[in-house]
Design an enzyme around this catalytic site. Structure first.
Site, mmCIF file in Angstrom:
data_model
loop_
_atom_site.group_PDB
_atom_site.id
_atom_site.type_symbol
_atom_site.label_atom_id
_atom_site.label_comp_id
_atom_site.label_asym_id
_atom_site.label_seq_id
_atom_site.Cartn_x
_atom_site.Cartn_y
_atom_site.Cartn_z
ATOM 1 N N ASP A 120 2.591 -6.617 20.066
ATOM 2 C CA ASP A 120 2.599 -5.191 20.429
ATOM 3 C C ASP A 120 1.214 -4.678 20.777
ATOM 4 O OD1 ASP A 120 5.350 -4.933 19.832
ATOM 5 O OD2 ASP A 120 4.834 -5.014 17.704
ATOM 6 N N HIS A 121 0.212 -5.490 20.568
ATOM 7 C CA HIS A 121 -1.165 -5.034 20.788
ATOM 8 C C HIS A 121 -1.848 -6.002 21.749
ATOM 9 C CE1 HIS A 121 -5.422 -4.111 20.013
ATOM 10 N NE2 HIS A 121 -4.996 -2.941 19.608
ATOM 11 N N PHE A 122 -1.590 -5.899 23.069
ATOM 12 C CA PHE A 122 -0.668 -4.932 23.673
ATOM 13 C C PHE A 122 0.400 -5.732 24.405
ATOM 14 C CE2 PHE A 122 -4.815 -2.958 23.376
ATOM 15 C CZ PHE A 122 -4.523 -1.728 22.836
#
Lengths: 128, 167
Positions: free
Chosen positions: B33-35
């Site tokens: 999720d990052h990123f």
């Protein structure tokens, strides 16, 4: 013994490093908490840096007598009483407590200490 | 689950300096999720790895008899981001250690490139000063074993560190 200006410069460098503030913000009149944003842990960091910069020893509670401010002997209803003011004055001869005396609420104390007070404190230590 | 942000020590000189490695992997969930589409290790986690490297150096120097807590990031600068496949090399050195706290300098490099630098301030707390027990002794020893601290660690005279008996 270093001059007042030399002490100020070193104190300023310590505060810039410890607090991440700009050099020009560190004026003699600036308050440690209100203007420079120092929090309680920062005082420990500052003590470390001052001890190193000036080869001095700063006993706990000497620069910031937290024990007085949390004592039921010296504090009533959130305000420092006359005995407490006398104690603070004797423990902190380097600090100008005039403004604090006018409104001696414990919460106000954090905003009392200025950069100039810090310089005077260090001056008293290097002289001793 | 524990919060481990270093994989092992490469050097450890009691009370002086330590080098730890963190291998960055796409298997780490936060990378997803990052990123999305651009996996980067958050620099906040790089700081955590720096703090674990420096914090263990401090804790060992004071015989693990106080709780060493990262109290403040006095300064931190990052020059680029770490990506999956990178090996971060954290190098911590002691600026000052006293009874109440310690000031440490830590750098992070990837290959020959300086990735980040920080000054970290640790408070050394006694039981009752607001911090719960951080580790049980056997759990801490197991972690130190995983980190190879007793394989590479030396005291200031160059003698190997002795694995303590905390049983």
């Amino acid at each position: 013994m270093p001059s007042r200006d030399e002490i100020f410069e070193k104190v300023r460098a310590a505060l810039v490093d410890a607090l991440g503030v700009d050099e020009e913000d560190v004026t003699p009149e600036a308050t440690m908490v209100g203007d420079l944003g120092a929090e309680s842990i920062d005082f420990l960091d500052i003590v470390f840096r001052l001890e190193k910069a000036f080869s001095i020893k700063i006993p706990r509670g000497e620069l910031f007598p937290e024990d007085v401010l949390s004592s039921s002997e010296f504090v009533a209803d959130g305000k420092v009483n006359a005995a407490g003011i006398a104690e603070l004055k004797s423990r902190m001869p380097f600090a100008d407590l005039t403004k604090f005396e006018a409104n001696p609420s414990v919460q106000n104390f954090a905003n009392t200490l200025t950069v100039e007070d810090m310089v005077r404190y260090v001056e008293s230590k290097v002289a001793g | 689950m524990r919060w481990f942000w270093i994989d092992r020590f490469e050097e450890f000189v009691r009370g002086s300096r330590a080098v730890a490695i963190k291998n960055v992997s796409l298997a780490e969930e936060h990378m997803h999720d990052h990123f999305p589409g651009l996996p980067l290790m958050p620099n906040s986690l790089v700081v955590e790895g720096m703090a674990q490297t420096a914090g263990l150096l401090v804790a060992d120097a004071i015989d693990f008899n106080r709780r060493v807590v990262l109290a403040k990031v006095a300064a931190a600068t990052f020059h680029f981001d770490a990506q999956p496949g990178d090996s971060l090399r954290f190098e911590a050195s002691v600026m000052d250690i006293k009874a109440a706290g310690s000031l440490m300098k830590v750098s992070s490099t990837i290959g020959d490139n300086l990735q980040g630098e920080a000054e970290l301030f640790f408070a050394h707390l006694e039981p009752g000063e607001g911090v719960p027990t951080l580790f049980e002794p056997d759990e801490l020893l197991t972690w130190l074993d995983h980190l190879k601290i007793f394989d590479v660690g030396k005291d200031q005279e160059g003698k190997p560190l002795v694995r303590p008996d905390w049983s």
